[in-house]
Scaffold this motif. Structure first.
Motif, PDB file in Angstrom:
ATOM      1  N   VAL A  59       0.748  -1.287  -0.002  1.00 51.45           N
ATOM      2  CA  VAL A  59      -0.092   0.133   0.007  1.00 51.45           C
ATOM      3  C   VAL A  59       0.762   1.232   0.120  1.00 51.45           C
ATOM      4  CG1 VAL A  59      -1.980   1.621   1.204  1.00 51.45           C
ATOM      5  CG2 VAL A  59      -1.749  -1.095   1.120  1.00 51.45           C
ATOM      6  N   ASN A  60       0.825   2.021  -1.053  1.00 53.74           N
ATOM      7  CA  ASN A  60       1.596   3.353  -1.122  1.00 53.74           C
ATOM      8  C   ASN A  60       0.806   4.147  -0.290  1.00 53.74           C
ATOM      9  OD1 ASN A  60       2.288   6.050  -2.138  1.00 53.74           O
ATOM     10  ND2 ASN A  60       3.341   5.056  -3.741  1.00 53.74           N
ATOM     11  N   PRO A  61       1.214   4.724   0.761  1.00 53.55           N
ATOM     12  CA  PRO A  61       0.495   5.692   1.767  1.00 53.55           C
ATOM     13  C   PRO A  61       0.070   7.021   1.006  1.00 53.55           C
ATOM     14  CG  PRO A  61       2.798   5.508   2.519  1.00 53.55           C
ATOM     15  CD  PRO A  61       2.639   4.566   1.515  1.00 53.55           C
ATOM     16  N   GLU A  62       1.027   7.413   0.167  1.00 53.26           N
ATOM     17  CA  GLU A  62       0.852   8.787  -0.427  1.00 53.26           C
ATOM     18  C   GLU A  62      -0.473   8.793  -1.494  1.00 53.26           C
ATOM     19  OE1 GLU A  62       4.175  10.507  -2.312  1.00 53.26           O
ATOM     20  OE2 GLU A  62       5.393  10.760  -0.382  1.00 53.26           O
ATOM     21  N   LEU A  63      -0.615   7.607  -2.119  1.00 61.50           N
ATOM     22  CA  LEU A  63      -1.481   7.413  -3.011  1.00 61.50           C
ATOM     23  C   LEU A  63      -2.827   6.929  -2.463  1.00 61.50           C
ATOM     24  CD1 LEU A  63      -0.076   5.232  -5.860  1.00 61.50           C
ATOM     25  CD2 LEU A  63      -0.834   7.702  -6.153  1.00 61.50           C
ATOM     26  N   TYR A  64      -2.791   6.260  -1.195  1.00 66.26           N
ATOM     27  CA  TYR A  64      -4.030   6.046  -0.464  1.00 66.26           C
ATOM     28  C   TYR A  64      -4.591   7.500   0.140  1.00 66.26           C
ATOM     29  CZ  TYR A  64      -6.772   4.018   3.137  1.00 66.26           C
ATOM     30  OH  TYR A  64      -7.951   3.190   3.981  1.00 66.26           O
ATOM     31  N   LYS A  65      -3.539   8.240   0.521  1.00 64.38           N
ATOM     32  CA  LYS A  65      -4.054   9.591   0.936  1.00 64.38           C
ATOM     33  C   LYS A  65      -4.887  10.381  -0.129  1.00 64.38           C
ATOM     34  CE  LYS A  65      -4.216  12.577   4.493  1.00 64.38           C
ATOM     35  NZ  LYS A  65      -5.088  12.313   5.677  1.00 64.38           N
ATOM     36  N   LEU A  66      -4.143  10.330  -1.403  1.00 65.45           N
ATOM     37  CA  LEU A  66      -4.830  11.111  -2.341  1.00 65.45           C
ATOM     38  C   LEU A  66      -6.203  10.547  -2.805  1.00 65.45           C
ATOM     39  CD1 LEU A  66      -1.873  11.653  -4.486  1.00 65.45           C
ATOM     40  CD2 LEU A  66      -2.907  13.487  -3.555  1.00 65.45           C
ATOM     41  N   TRP A  67      -6.210   9.155  -2.940  1.00 65.28           N
ATOM     42  CA  TRP A  67      -7.232   8.412  -3.015  1.00 65.28           C
ATOM     43  C   TRP A  67      -8.683   8.838  -1.976  1.00 65.28           C
ATOM     44  CZ3 TRP A  67     -10.004   4.620   0.024  1.00 65.28           C
ATOM     45  CH2 TRP A  67     -11.086   3.796  -0.830  1.00 65.28           C
ATOM     46  N   LEU A  68      -8.122   8.798  -0.603  1.00 69.22           N
ATOM     47  CA  LEU A  68      -9.269   9.274   0.396  1.00 69.22           C
ATOM     48  C   LEU A  68      -9.727  10.591   0.300  1.00 69.22           C
ATOM     49  CD1 LEU A  68      -7.707   7.725   3.418  1.00 69.22           C
ATOM     50  CD2 LEU A  68      -9.648   7.107   2.319  1.00 69.22           C
ATOM     51  N   ASN A  69      -8.839  11.531  -0.302  1.00 69.58           N
ATOM     52  CA  ASN A  69      -8.933  12.902  -0.511  1.00 69.58           C
ATOM     53  C   ASN A  69      -9.961  13.001  -1.718  1.00 69.58           C
ATOM     54  OD1 ASN A  69      -7.936  13.798   1.920  1.00 69.58           O
ATOM     55  ND2 ASN A  69      -5.835  14.087   0.558  1.00 69.58           N
ATOM     56  N   TYR A 125      -9.286  12.292  -5.025  1.00 69.75           N
ATOM     57  CA  TYR A 125      -8.468  12.380  -6.247  1.00 69.75           C
ATOM     58  C   TYR A 125      -8.828  11.352  -7.242  1.00 69.75           C
ATOM     59  CZ  TYR A 125      -5.491  16.213  -4.859  1.00 69.75           C
ATOM     60  OH  TYR A 125      -4.986  17.533  -4.180  1.00 69.75           O
ATOM     61  N   THR A 126      -8.952  11.387  -8.591  1.00 67.92           N
ATOM     62  CA  THR A 126      -9.079  10.240  -9.452  1.00 67.92           C
ATOM     63  C   THR A 126      -7.504   9.741  -9.790  1.00 67.92           C
ATOM     64  OG1 THR A 126      -8.878  11.715 -11.403  1.00 67.92           O
ATOM     65  CG2 THR A 126     -11.152  11.315 -10.521  1.00 67.92           C
ATOM     66  N   ALA A 127      -7.515   8.806 -10.452  1.00 71.94           N
ATOM     67  CA  ALA A 127      -6.253   8.195 -10.560  1.00 71.94           C
ATOM     68  C   ALA A 127      -5.484   9.257 -11.694  1.00 71.94           C
ATOM     69  CB  ALA A 127      -6.322   6.639 -11.400  1.00 71.94           C
ATOM     70  N   PRO A 128      -6.096   9.653 -12.812  1.00 67.80           N
ATOM     71  CA  PRO A 128      -5.212  10.806 -13.531  1.00 67.80           C
ATOM     72  C   PRO A 128      -4.813  11.816 -12.712  1.00 67.80           C
ATOM     73  CG  PRO A 128      -7.047   9.984 -14.755  1.00 67.80           C
ATOM     74  CD  PRO A 128      -7.295   9.314 -13.322  1.00 67.80           C
ATOM     75  N   THR A 138      -0.682   3.802 -10.874  1.00 63.37           N
ATOM     76  CA  THR A 138      -1.518   4.435 -10.069  1.00 63.37           C
ATOM     77  C   THR A 138      -3.059   3.941 -10.057  1.00 63.37           C
ATOM     78  OG1 THR A 138      -0.211   6.699 -10.483  1.00 63.37           O
ATOM     79  CG2 THR A 138      -2.548   6.833  -9.321  1.00 63.37           C
ATOM     80  N   LEU A 139      -3.299   3.465 -11.429  1.00 65.36           N
ATOM     81  CA  LEU A 139      -4.518   2.848 -11.503  1.00 65.36           C
ATOM     82  C   LEU A 139      -4.706   1.481 -11.152  1.00 65.36           C
ATOM     83  CD1 LEU A 139      -5.115   3.659 -15.464  1.00 65.36           C
ATOM     84  CD2 LEU A 139      -6.742   4.556 -13.721  1.00 65.36           C
ATOM     85  N   ASP A 140      -3.575   0.906 -10.829  1.00 74.35           N
ATOM     86  CA  ASP A 140      -3.328  -0.429 -10.166  1.00 74.35           C
ATOM     87  C   ASP A 140      -3.736  -0.034  -8.600  1.00 74.35           C
ATOM     88  OD1 ASP A 140      -3.097  -2.028 -12.289  1.00 74.35           O
ATOM     89  OD2 ASP A 140      -0.779  -2.023 -12.152  1.00 74.35           O
ATOM     90  N   HIS A 141      -3.040   0.814  -8.001  1.00 75.34           N
ATOM     91  CA  HIS A 141      -3.373   1.069  -6.676  1.00 75.34           C
ATOM     92  C   HIS A 141      -4.661   1.494  -6.188  1.00 75.34           C
ATOM     93  CE1 HIS A 141       1.233   1.125  -6.317  1.00 75.34           C
ATOM     94  NE2 HIS A 141       0.968   0.943  -5.148  1.00 75.34           N
ATOM     95  N   PHE A 142      -5.247   2.261  -7.305  1.00 77.06           N
ATOM     96  CA  PHE A 142      -6.735   2.610  -6.913  1.00 77.06           C
ATOM     97  C   PHE A 142      -7.741   1.724  -7.249  1.00 77.06           C
ATOM     98  CE2 PHE A 142      -7.135   7.575  -7.065  1.00 77.06           C
ATOM     99  CZ  PHE A 142      -5.848   7.983  -6.403  1.00 77.06           C
ATOM    100  N   ARG A 143      -7.438   0.679  -7.925  1.00 77.06           N
ATOM    101  CA  ARG A 143      -8.334  -0.531  -8.057  1.00 77.06           C
ATOM    102  C   ARG A 143      -8.179  -1.510  -6.684  1.00 77.06           C
ATOM    103  NH1 ARG A 143      -7.210  -0.474 -13.697  1.00 77.06           N
ATOM    104  NH2 ARG A 143      -5.306  -1.477 -13.496  1.00 77.06           N
ATOM    105  N   THR A 144      -7.064  -1.278  -6.444  1.00 75.85           N
ATOM    106  CA  THR A 144      -6.985  -2.027  -5.001  1.00 75.85           C
ATOM    107  C   THR A 144      -7.509  -1.429  -3.931  1.00 75.85           C
ATOM    108  OG1 THR A 144      -4.527  -3.183  -5.642  1.00 75.85           O
ATOM    109  CG2 THR A 144      -5.132  -2.854  -3.375  1.00 75.85           C
TER     110      THR A 144
END
Length: 363
Positions: A14-24, A26-29, A55-61
């Motif tokens: 789990v990438n914590p920076e991407l997880y934070k962006l997802w929670l906030n 943000y879309t994957a792009p 990024t799309l892979d992380h967001f799908r997860t």
């Protein structure tokens, strides 16, 4: 024949920076663009297409994990993702974090589907993405629906079922308490009250006025409700609004406050003591009725805070007055006539009310 043991692992990173962006929200792009601006392509020598694909892979997860995040105990039981226990706790904690400004807006309304569909206004006012606002709304409603009828401690129930830290659980407990009792906090003159102000007051009421309070008989009952016996007994403090008792109390208070308040504050108190005292007594007596209970914060502001603020009282002065007012009230002869029960219920009411007043008296 020799045999070979093969072990295949699929630990989920789990990438914590991407997880934070997802929670906030943000879309994957959008998240990929944020990372690009941070220089990640230069750091790893990658192309933007590679970055977007990752990024799309992380967001799908994250989207697949969300059904477990909505039911935290299932996170540790599921076999789809191999995630370390510490990471699981972190994911859950971050998922249930919130923006105080968003929750303050949510608490001003009913947790209805209509309001959820109108969160665009909340998003605009708070500058928090609509997706994040919806997540926060859904979390509040989920926690509320789960624990509203559970007996025992709200904090314990929330920590047990949602696996949150004690600090975060205490905030959610305050949220549940406010929603359950439908406190009016959406009026314009209450807009200055912060989420922190409301949490402080709610937790004070839970500790001293709810069914779990040490002075309540129903310790095992539902904590979201105020203790009915206490609210019923509060009606007896109406005697403090009698003219003779008001005169006696005013004399004692004014004498005790000599030299402790400015001349301006003393003059104002001399003119308005009876109205302030009656306000505190009437608020106490009214808590037994749903409408008056809902207006608790509005009554404190309109009947106590605004008159003192308009007269120029400082926070120190109103604190000094309230302390002396409470301290001297139980010395009145009326408390001797009614026995210790009246003193106990008045102290129970005043201790919490003074704490709330001091928290929300902003100068």
């Amino acid at each position: 024949m020799d045999h070979v043991d093969i072990f295949v692992g699929n630990n989920t990173m789990v990438n914590p920076e991407l997880y934070k962006l997802w929670l906030n929200g943000y879309t994957a792009p959008e998240a990929a663009q944020v990372q690009q601006k941070r220089g990640i392509l230069h750091e790893y020598g990658a192309t933007y297409e590679m970055l977007l694909s990752d990024t799309l892979d992380h967001f799908r997860t994250f989207f697949m994990l969300e059904r477990f995040l909505k039911n935290p105990p299932s996170m540790g039981e599921q076999l789809v993702f191999q995630i370390a226990a510490t990471t699981q706790r972190s994911l859950i904690h971050e998922y249930y974090q919130f923006d105080a400004t968003v929750i303050r807006e949510i608490l001003s309304k009913k947790l209805s589907s209509r309001f959820r569909n109108a969160l665009d206004d909340v998003s605009d006012r708070t500058r928090v993405s609509l997706r994040s606002c919806r997540r926060q709304f859904d979390n509040v409603k989920r926690v509320f629906k789960t624990v509203e009828e559970m007996p025992g401690s709200l904090v314990d129930n929330i920590t047990s079922y949602f696996l949150l830290s004690t600090q975060l659980a205490q905030q959610y407990a305050a949220i549940v308490f406010i929603v359950n009792n439908r406190f009016e906090i959406g009026k314009k003159k209450l807009a200055y009250l912060t989420f922190g102000d409301l949490v402080h007051c709610a937790n004070e009421m839970i500790a001293t006025w709810s069914n779990s309070a040490k002075d309540s008989k129903d310790h095992e009952d539902v904590e979201v409700d105020l203790n009915r016996d206490f609210l019923h007994d509060l009606r007896d403090v109406k005697v403090l609004a009698d003219k003779e008792i008001l005169d006696e109390h005013k004399f004692i208070v004014m004498r005790r406050l000599q030299g402790k308040l400015t001349p301006v504050a003393m003059a104002d108190l001399d003119n308005n003591f009876k109205s302030l005292s009656k306000a505190l007594v009437n608020i106490a007596c009214g808590l037994n009725h749903s409408k008056e209970l809902r207006d608790f914060f509005l009554d404190l502001v309109e009947k106590v805070i605004e008159p003192c603020r308009q007269a120029g009282w400082s926070s120190r002065e109103i604190h000094t007055f309230l302390f002396v007012y409470k301290d001297t009230s139980t010395a009145l002869e009326v408390f001797s006539r009614h026995g210790p029960a009246l003193r106990m219920v008045w102290d129970r009411y005043m201790n919490t009310t003074v704490s709330c007043l001091m928290k929300i008296y902003h100068t």
